[in-house]
Design an enzyme around this catalytic site. Structure first.
Site, short mmCIF file in Angstrom:
data_model
loop_
_atom_site.label_atom_id
_atom_site.label_comp_id
_atom_site.label_asym_id
_atom_site.label_seq_id
_atom_site.Cartn_x
_atom_site.Cartn_y
_atom_site.Cartn_z
N ASP A 163 24.34 19.04 38.86
CA ASP A 163 23.34 18.72 39.88
C ASP A 163 23.46 17.26 40.34
OD1 ASP A 163 21.02 19.12 41.44
OD2 ASP A 163 19.77 18.27 39.84
N GLU A 421 23.69 19.84 28.46
CA GLU A 421 23.23 21.21 28.73
C GLU A 421 24.33 22.25 28.74
OE1 GLU A 421 20.69 21.41 32.16
OE2 GLU A 421 19.06 20.41 31.10
N TYR A 476 11.57 21.06 31.09
CA TYR A 476 10.87 20.98 32.37
C TYR A 476 9.63 21.87 32.38
CZ TYR A 476 14.74 18.19 34.00
OH TYR A 476 15.64 17.16 34.15
N GLU A 513 15.45 14.54 28.94
CA GLU A 513 15.07 14.80 30.33
C GLU A 513 13.73 15.50 30.34
OE1 GLU A 513 17.82 16.82 33.00
OE2 GLU A 513 19.53 15.74 32.17
C1 BDP Z 1 19.02 19.36 34.24
C2 BDP Z 1 20.30 18.55 34.40
C3 BDP Z 1 20.22 17.46 35.45
C4 BDP Z 1 19.46 17.96 36.66
C5 BDP Z 1 18.06 18.30 36.23
C6 BDP Z 1 17.18 18.78 37.40
O1 BDP Z 1 20.72 18.00 33.17
O2 BDP Z 1 21.51 17.03 35.79
O3 BDP Z 1 19.47 17.04 37.72
O4 BDP Z 1 18.10 19.33 35.27
O5 BDP Z 1 17.19 19.98 37.66
O6 BDP Z 1 19.39 20.67 34.22
O7 BDP Z 1 16.57 17.96 38.03
#
Ligand code: BDP
Length: 613
Positions: A163, A421, A476, A513
């Site tokens: 991404d 990931e 997330y 993240e």
């Molecule tokens: C994760 C990835 C990252 C993406 C992020 C997203 O590690 O590179 O930019 O999610 O979706 O899967 O913002």
């Protein structure tokens, strides 16, 4: 690989600036012999920079294949009988280099430095025509992997599984280097600390490789605070002690130079190289990440090398601005998501005491994520003869070894991240990763090793975490899942954290993240995703979870700044999860984090004192 360095025995000339430039539309320029004469073009390209955003031409931007770069290189008359090399900080993703008509090197992998030997092609006082063919294509043998599709109208399309935009070009500086034929070619420095009544003593061990004629080695260790020598030694391999050592410390720094002199039997200087290093310890123990024996709590970001116009091209001022913003917001660490960053960037972290999780370019090793979150449809098996196979694994191993070879002496690097990931919930993933985790440990027995776990492989599905020292989670909750429903998201997130704690006792957890796309300037009184208000609420919720568990020893928000991605219906001119916009203006969440992290930082290394058991 040693850095380019101006010393009494070495000369470095920059080759940055405008180069002749031609797009190789059919990818047959080498066969047609373009390198054999002055490039037939009126176009020029700036070095370093990505090609993609500087030409007002969509076809150039979307070209899948090769670009030719060329310039004439003047060789100084006074260089004498020396080795002359050209060194590239990085060329994304592959390079073939010609001196005149002759190929002098090819290099596969877009984020690492490499050299090409010009000596046999350079005449003192003459010029060499230097041609670099840059290839941006990714297939399943590459790290990161990709696939090229041929569209209905015959055009090539680069599909990739990560991404961030597939920027391409000569991304970091190019240097012309002259050095003695007998020279230092590598050095590995390891350090240890013993405590005593009169303060700590640093033990510094070196292992030096030299090329050319046999020569003696003498060593001087210099304290960068005073420029004064603090220890001396000799031999290709040896050790020395520094009394009352100035430990490399997060938030502070603290560097020494190992000054290496190669001398002949009469003591005449042949070569001199200075390698900076720091004395500090790193250890994972009892759910904690210890730096110099004290628990460290990571605050900061996953980042990107990404800017308007230059794309992934290195600019010193951009690095400095990002680092100043890290300091402003109270961050003490970063992850080089999702590839090794420029050497200048890493040098700055060493000097300023910024703690780094250093990541290989192994991103997108997961066809499940590409099919799911990022909007594709077809999902073949990630590991297999036609997808990620033995060749991918061999290239991955090479990238781990190269990263460690480049950054092994950096005190800022406390942890290697060998992949972001990847698929990690299958037997095939275990087979793939077991030898790679071992390769990292073989290359560097002194630092912990980890990988970054994806949401699709939680504690009850993951099959590889036991191979590593820490748990790094990208999560997330409230964004890709339970979107907008923070109460439910918090419940789910806590349940998962508790699952990891129960199933993996002793392993500390870093959230590498967590984030929510946010359009700067958009507001709502409701929990409305994409607004600045929601981003703050989302991060408050995450903070509550982090604060609830001792086993969580770090939070690195996704992302430091908005960044460019490929086109897709889940992206509005790129990924918008930044605390800052792409032009580095703060969103509301930046103030929230500043407040939180500066308070945590008040307790020096982080918020928690060592456990008392
Ligand atoms: C994760 C990835 C990252 C993406 C992020 C997203 O590690 O590179 O930019 O999610 O979706 O899967 O913002």
């Amino acid at each position: 690989m040693l850095a380019p360095q101006l010393t009494p025995t070495r000369t470095v000339l920059p080759l940055d600036g405008m180069w002749r430039f031609r797009v190789d539309w059919n990818n047959d320029g080498i066969d047609a012999g373009w390198q054999n004469s002055r490039l037939d073009t009126r176009h020029e390209m700036a070095v370093p920079a990505s090609v993609n955003d500087v030409f007002a031409d969509e076809a150039v931007r979307n070209h899948v294949g090769c670009y030719f770069y060329q310039r004439d290189v003047q060789i100084p008359m006074e260089w004498g009988d020396r080795q002359i090399v050209v060194r590239f900080g990085s060329v994304t993703h592959h390079a073939v280099v010609f001196a005149g008509d002759t190929e002098i090197t090819r290099f596969k992998g877009g984020y690492m430095p490499f050299e090409a030997d010009l000596t046999a092609h350079a005449t003192l006082g003459g010029t060499v025509r230097l041609t670099v063919v840059v290839d941006n294509r990714l297939d399943y043998t590459c790290i990161p992997p990709g696939r090229i599709n041929i569209l209905g109208d015959g055009r090539r399309e680069q599909e990739y599984l990560h991404d961030f935009y597939n920027y391409s070009g000569i991304h970091r500086s190019v240097h012309l280097i002259s050095r003695p034929r007998t020279h230092v070619s590598d050095v590995t420095i390891t350090t240890d600390v013993t405590a005593g009544d009169a303060g700590a003593t640093g033990i510094v061990t070196w292992d030096i490789t030299a090329e050319g004629e046999p020569a003696e080695v003498t060593i001087t260790i210099i304290d960068q605070r005073t420029d004064e020598p603090v220890a001396t030694g000799s031999g290709h391999a040896g050790s020395a002690t520094i009394t009352d050592v100035n430990l490399w410390t997060p938030g502070v720094g603290g560097l020494y130079d190992l000054e290496i002199r190669l001398v002949d039997q009469d003591g005449t200087l042949i070569d001199l190289y200075r390698q900076h290093f720091g004395v500090r310890t790193v250890e994972v123990a009892h759910n904690q990440f210890l730096i110099n024996g004290r628990p460290f709590y990571f605050t900061g970001f996953g980042m990107h090398e990404d800017h308007e116009t230059v794309g992934k091209g290195h600019v010193d001022a951009h690095v400095l601005q990002d680092m100043e913003l890290l300091s402003w917001i109270g961050a003490n660490s970063l992850r080089t998501s999702h590839y090794p960053y420029s050497e200048q960037w890493m040098d700055y972290c060493d000097r300023q005491g910024i703690v780094v999780i250093d990541e290989t370019p192994a991103v997108g090793l997961n066809l499940g994520v590409a099919g799911g979150i990022l909007g594709g449809t077809e999902v073949p098996a990630t590991f297999g003869p036609d997808t990620l196979n033995d060749q991918t694994q061999a290239q991955h191993k090479l990238e781990i070894e190269r990263l460690i070879a480049r950054d092994k002496n950096r005190p800022s690097v406390v942890l290697w991240s060998i992949a972001n990931e990847p698929e990690s919930q299958t037997d095939a993933s275990r087979e793939y990763f077991a030898p790679l985790a071992q390769a990292a440990r073989d290359a560097d027995p002194t630092r912990p090793v980890g990988f970054v776990n994806v949401m699709l492989a939680p504690y009850d599905r993951d099959k590889i975490t036991d191979l590593f020292d820490v748990i790094m989670l990208n999560r997330y909750y409230g964004w890709y899942f339970q979107t907008g429903d923070l109460a439910n998201a918090e419940r789910e997130m806590r349940a998962e954290v508790e699952g990891w704690i129960t199933t993996h006792p002793g392993k500390p957890i870093i959230f590498t993240e967590f984030g929510a796309d946010t359009v700067a300037g958009l507001h709502s009184i409701y929990h409305q995703p994409w607004t600045e208000d929601f981003q703050v609420a989302y991060h408050r919720m995450n903070s509550r979870v982090f604060d609830a568990y001792d086993e969580i020893i770090g939070e690195q928000m996704w992302n430091f700044a908005d960044f460019q991605t490929k086109v897709g219906i889940v992206r509005v001119d790129g990924n918008k999860k930044g605390a800052f916009t792409r032009d580095r203006r703060p969103k509301a969440v930046a103030r929230y984090l500043r407040d939180r992290w500066r308070k945590l930082d008040a307790a020096a290394y982080g918020r928690r004192e060592p456990k008392q058991n």
